[in-house]
Design a protein around this motif. Sequence first.
Motif, PDB file in Angstrom:
ATOM      1  N   LEU A 172      -2.603  -4.818  -4.287  1.00  0.00           N
ATOM      2  CA  LEU A 172      -3.549  -4.077  -3.476  1.00  0.00           C
ATOM      3  C   LEU A 172      -4.476  -4.986  -2.672  1.00  0.00           C
ATOM      4  CD1 LEU A 172      -4.674  -1.299  -2.700  1.00  0.00           C
ATOM      5  CD2 LEU A 172      -6.161  -1.415  -4.693  1.00  0.00           C
ATOM      6  N   HIS A 173      -4.949  -6.068  -3.306  1.00  0.00           N
ATOM      7  CA  HIS A 173      -5.971  -6.901  -2.671  1.00  0.00           C
ATOM      8  C   HIS A 173      -5.438  -8.235  -2.141  1.00  0.00           C
ATOM      9  CE1 HIS A 173      -9.222  -4.248  -4.007  1.00  0.00           C
ATOM     10  NE2 HIS A 173      -8.572  -4.144  -5.153  1.00  0.00           N
ATOM     11  N   GLY A 174      -4.298  -8.671  -2.639  1.00  0.00           N
ATOM     12  CA  GLY A 174      -3.766  -9.955  -2.190  1.00  0.00           C
ATOM     13  C   GLY A 174      -4.271 -11.130  -3.000  1.00  0.00           C
ATOM     14  N   TYR A 175      -5.078 -10.871  -4.014  1.00  0.00           N
ATOM     15  CA  TYR A 175      -5.574 -11.929  -4.896  1.00  0.00           C
ATOM     16  C   TYR A 175      -5.801 -11.337  -6.282  1.00  0.00           C
ATOM     17  CZ  TYR A 175      -9.878  -9.745  -3.156  1.00  0.00           C
ATOM     18  OH  TYR A 175     -10.830  -8.837  -2.775  1.00  0.00           O
ATOM     19  N   ALA A 176      -6.002 -12.208  -7.261  1.00  0.00           N
ATOM     20  CA  ALA A 176      -6.100 -11.763  -8.650  1.00  0.00           C
ATOM     21  C   ALA A 176      -7.483 -11.180  -8.949  1.00  0.00           C
ATOM     22  CB  ALA A 176      -5.823 -12.935  -9.588  1.00  0.00           C
ATOM     23  N   PRO A 177      -7.571 -10.292  -9.942  1.00  0.00           N
ATOM     24  CA  PRO A 177      -8.876  -9.771 -10.354  1.00  0.00           C
ATOM     25  C   PRO A 177      -9.633 -10.787 -11.200  1.00  0.00           C
ATOM     26  CG  PRO A 177      -7.163  -8.905 -11.781  1.00  0.00           C
ATOM     27  CD  PRO A 177      -6.462  -9.704 -10.713  1.00  0.00           C
ATOM     28  N   ARG A 202       0.409  -4.400   3.238  1.00  0.00           N
ATOM     29  CA  ARG A 202      -0.888  -5.036   3.061  1.00  0.00           C
ATOM     30  C   ARG A 202      -1.219  -5.891   4.280  1.00  0.00           C
ATOM     31  NH1 ARG A 202      -0.435  -7.678  -1.860  1.00  0.00           N
ATOM     32  NH2 ARG A 202       0.054  -9.635  -0.848  1.00  0.00           N
ATOM     33  N   ARG A 203      -2.279  -5.507   4.975  1.00  0.00           N
ATOM     34  CA  ARG A 203      -2.748  -6.239   6.152  1.00  0.00           C
ATOM     35  C   ARG A 203      -4.259  -6.128   6.246  1.00  0.00           C
ATOM     36  NH1 ARG A 203      -0.696  -4.218  11.447  1.00  0.00           N
ATOM     37  NH2 ARG A 203       1.006  -2.944  10.698  1.00  0.00           N
ATOM     38  N   GLU A 204      -4.868  -7.105   6.900  1.00  0.00           N
ATOM     39  CA  GLU A 204      -6.317  -7.068   7.092  1.00  0.00           C
ATOM     40  C   GLU A 204      -6.683  -6.750   8.534  1.00  0.00           C
ATOM     41  OE1 GLU A 204      -8.026 -10.673   5.654  1.00  0.00           O
ATOM     42  OE2 GLU A 204      -7.482 -10.280   3.555  1.00  0.00           O
ATOM     43  N   ASN A 205      -5.675  -6.591   9.385  1.00  0.00           N
ATOM     44  CA  ASN A 205      -5.906  -6.262  10.787  1.00  0.00           C
ATOM     45  C   ASN A 205      -5.026  -5.084  11.165  1.00  0.00           C
ATOM     46  OD1 ASN A 205      -7.674  -8.616  11.643  1.00  0.00           O
ATOM     47  ND2 ASN A 205      -5.892  -9.713  10.848  1.00  0.00           N
ATOM     48  N   ALA A 206      -5.516  -4.268  12.090  1.00  0.00           N
ATOM     49  CA  ALA A 206      -4.755  -3.098  12.538  1.00  0.00           C
ATOM     50  C   ALA A 206      -4.974  -2.898  14.028  1.00  0.00           C
ATOM     51  CB  ALA A 206      -5.187  -1.851  11.763  1.00  0.00           C
ATOM     52  N   LYS A 207      -3.996  -2.246  14.660  1.00  0.00           N
ATOM     53  CA  LYS A 207      -4.114  -1.887  16.070  1.00  0.00           C
ATOM     54  C   LYS A 207      -4.698  -0.481  16.170  1.00  0.00           C
ATOM     55  CE  LYS A 207       0.103  -4.485  17.155  1.00  0.00           C
ATOM     56  NZ  LYS A 207       1.514  -4.367  17.613  1.00  0.00           N
ATOM     57  N   SER A 208      -5.365  -0.212  17.289  1.00  0.00           N
ATOM     58  CA  SER A 208      -5.915   1.115  17.503  1.00  0.00           C
ATOM     59  C   SER A 208      -4.810   2.161  17.428  1.00  0.00           C
ATOM     60  CB  SER A 208      -6.604   1.191  18.866  1.00  0.00           C
ATOM     61  OG  SER A 208      -7.872   0.573  18.821  1.00  0.00           O
ATOM     62  N   GLN A 234      -7.372  -2.618   4.567  1.00  0.00           N
ATOM     63  CA  GLN A 234      -6.641  -3.098   3.392  1.00  0.00           C
ATOM     64  C   GLN A 234      -5.130  -2.918   3.538  1.00  0.00           C
ATOM     65  OE1 GLN A 234      -8.684  -1.135  -0.005  1.00  0.00           O
ATOM     66  NE2 GLN A 234      -9.342  -3.223  -0.458  1.00  0.00           N
ATOM     67  N   GLY A 235      -4.692  -2.192   4.549  1.00  0.00           N
ATOM     68  CA  GLY A 235      -3.261  -2.005   4.733  1.00  0.00           C
ATOM     69  C   GLY A 235      -2.989  -0.961   5.794  1.00  0.00           C
ATOM     70  N   VAL A 236      -1.727  -0.919   6.239  1.00  0.00           N
ATOM     71  CA  VAL A 236      -1.287   0.001   7.294  1.00  0.00           C
ATOM     72  C   VAL A 236      -0.104   0.812   6.770  1.00  0.00           C
ATOM     73  CG1 VAL A 236      -0.324   0.158   9.626  1.00  0.00           C
ATOM     74  CG2 VAL A 236      -2.082  -1.557   9.103  1.00  0.00           C
ATOM     75  N   VAL A 237      -0.104   2.102   7.054  1.00  0.00           N
ATOM     76  CA  VAL A 237       0.972   2.983   6.601  1.00  0.00           C
ATOM     77  C   VAL A 237       2.279   2.639   7.326  1.00  0.00           C
ATOM     78  CG1 VAL A 237       1.794   5.375   6.495  1.00  0.00           C
ATOM     79  CG2 VAL A 237      -0.619   4.865   6.090  1.00  0.00           C
ATOM     80  N   ILE A 238       3.345   2.415   6.549  1.00  0.00           N
ATOM     81  CA  ILE A 238       4.660   2.152   7.137  1.00  0.00           C
ATOM     82  C   ILE A 238       5.712   3.156   6.680  1.00  0.00           C
ATOM     83  CG2 ILE A 238       4.233  -0.326   7.482  1.00  0.00           C
ATOM     84  CD1 ILE A 238       5.917  -0.843   4.959  1.00  0.00           C
ATOM     85  N   GLY A 239       5.326   4.091   5.818  1.00  0.00           N
ATOM     86  CA  GLY A 239       6.302   5.086   5.367  1.00  0.00           C
ATOM     87  C   GLY A 239       5.638   6.129   4.511  1.00  0.00           C
ATOM     88  N   VAL A 240       6.347   7.241   4.320  1.00  0.00           N
ATOM     89  CA  VAL A 240       5.830   8.320   3.477  1.00  0.00           C
ATOM     90  C   VAL A 240       6.976   8.862   2.632  1.00  0.00           C
ATOM     91  CG1 VAL A 240       6.165  10.049   5.298  1.00  0.00           C
ATOM     92  CG2 VAL A 240       4.577  10.530   3.421  1.00  0.00           C
ATOM     93  N   LEU A 241       6.685   9.166   1.382  1.00  0.00           N
ATOM     94  CA  LEU A 241       7.662   9.730   0.452  1.00  0.00           C
ATOM     95  C   LEU A 241       7.124  11.063  -0.055  1.00  0.00           C
ATOM     96  CD1 LEU A 241       8.336   6.475  -1.613  1.00  0.00           C
ATOM     97  CD2 LEU A 241       9.782   7.399   0.202  1.00  0.00           C
ATOM     98  N   ARG A 242       8.010  12.047  -0.122  1.00  0.00           N
ATOM     99  CA  ARG A 242       7.584  13.382  -0.552  1.00  0.00           C
ATOM    100  C   ARG A 242       8.641  13.966  -1.460  1.00  0.00           C
ATOM    101  NH1 ARG A 242       6.351  16.933   4.345  1.00  0.00           N
ATOM    102  NH2 ARG A 242       4.539  15.570   4.361  1.00  0.00           N
TER     103      ARG A 242
END
Length: 203
Positions: free
Chosen positions: A20-25, A139-145, A193-201
């Motif tokens: 989720l975060h890209g680093y350890a707790p 998991r990404r820290e940047n997103a496009k509009s 924290q991330g960008v949606v790339i898929g959906v499961l239903r």
Amino acid sequence: MNLTPRQLDVLVAIRNYRHLHGYAPTMQELADQLGTSKVTIFEHVGALERKRVLRRDKHKARSLEIIADELLPDEERSTKLPLLGNIAAGAPIEAVENREDLDLETMFHSKHGVYVLRIRGESMIDDHLCDGDYVVIERRENAKSGEQIVALIDGQEATLKRFYKESGGKVRLQPANKSMEPRVLEADRVKVQGVVIGVLRSY
């Protein structure tokens, strides 16, 4: 791996946090997540180090690393489903000549790492993301509009919204529900924290 149920809980928590975060707790974050004391977490981590399934640098707060070769119990199920053909409304199934499998892990692979979240609520219903759906997040820290993102607001509140950059150093988190208003916030209050790339239903 000859681990106790609680030791497995610790490993799963570490893995999920890293995804989720890209680093350890930290030890305290693990304790809070598992509802136990920091002392107890130190005991479990020490036991896992002795069993050579976990590595930790005692001089770094976020150094927990799973080093076991075996899969954790919840990773042992196959992510493959049989792909039998193509179908269009009103036409017969076009069979696949050779037996194929649809591998969900490969389909949603990213060099940045992926994880899955379950949607709660209806703020994205006009984007056909419904309560109970599972969204696959890169998991990404940047997103496009215009991208659908997982946003962390003020380090506390996580939400799924469309992301737009606004003038004056602000961002707009736009719900996909006509009955809900967007939130316009200072950009430094919002962490992608991330960008949606898929959906499961499932039905």
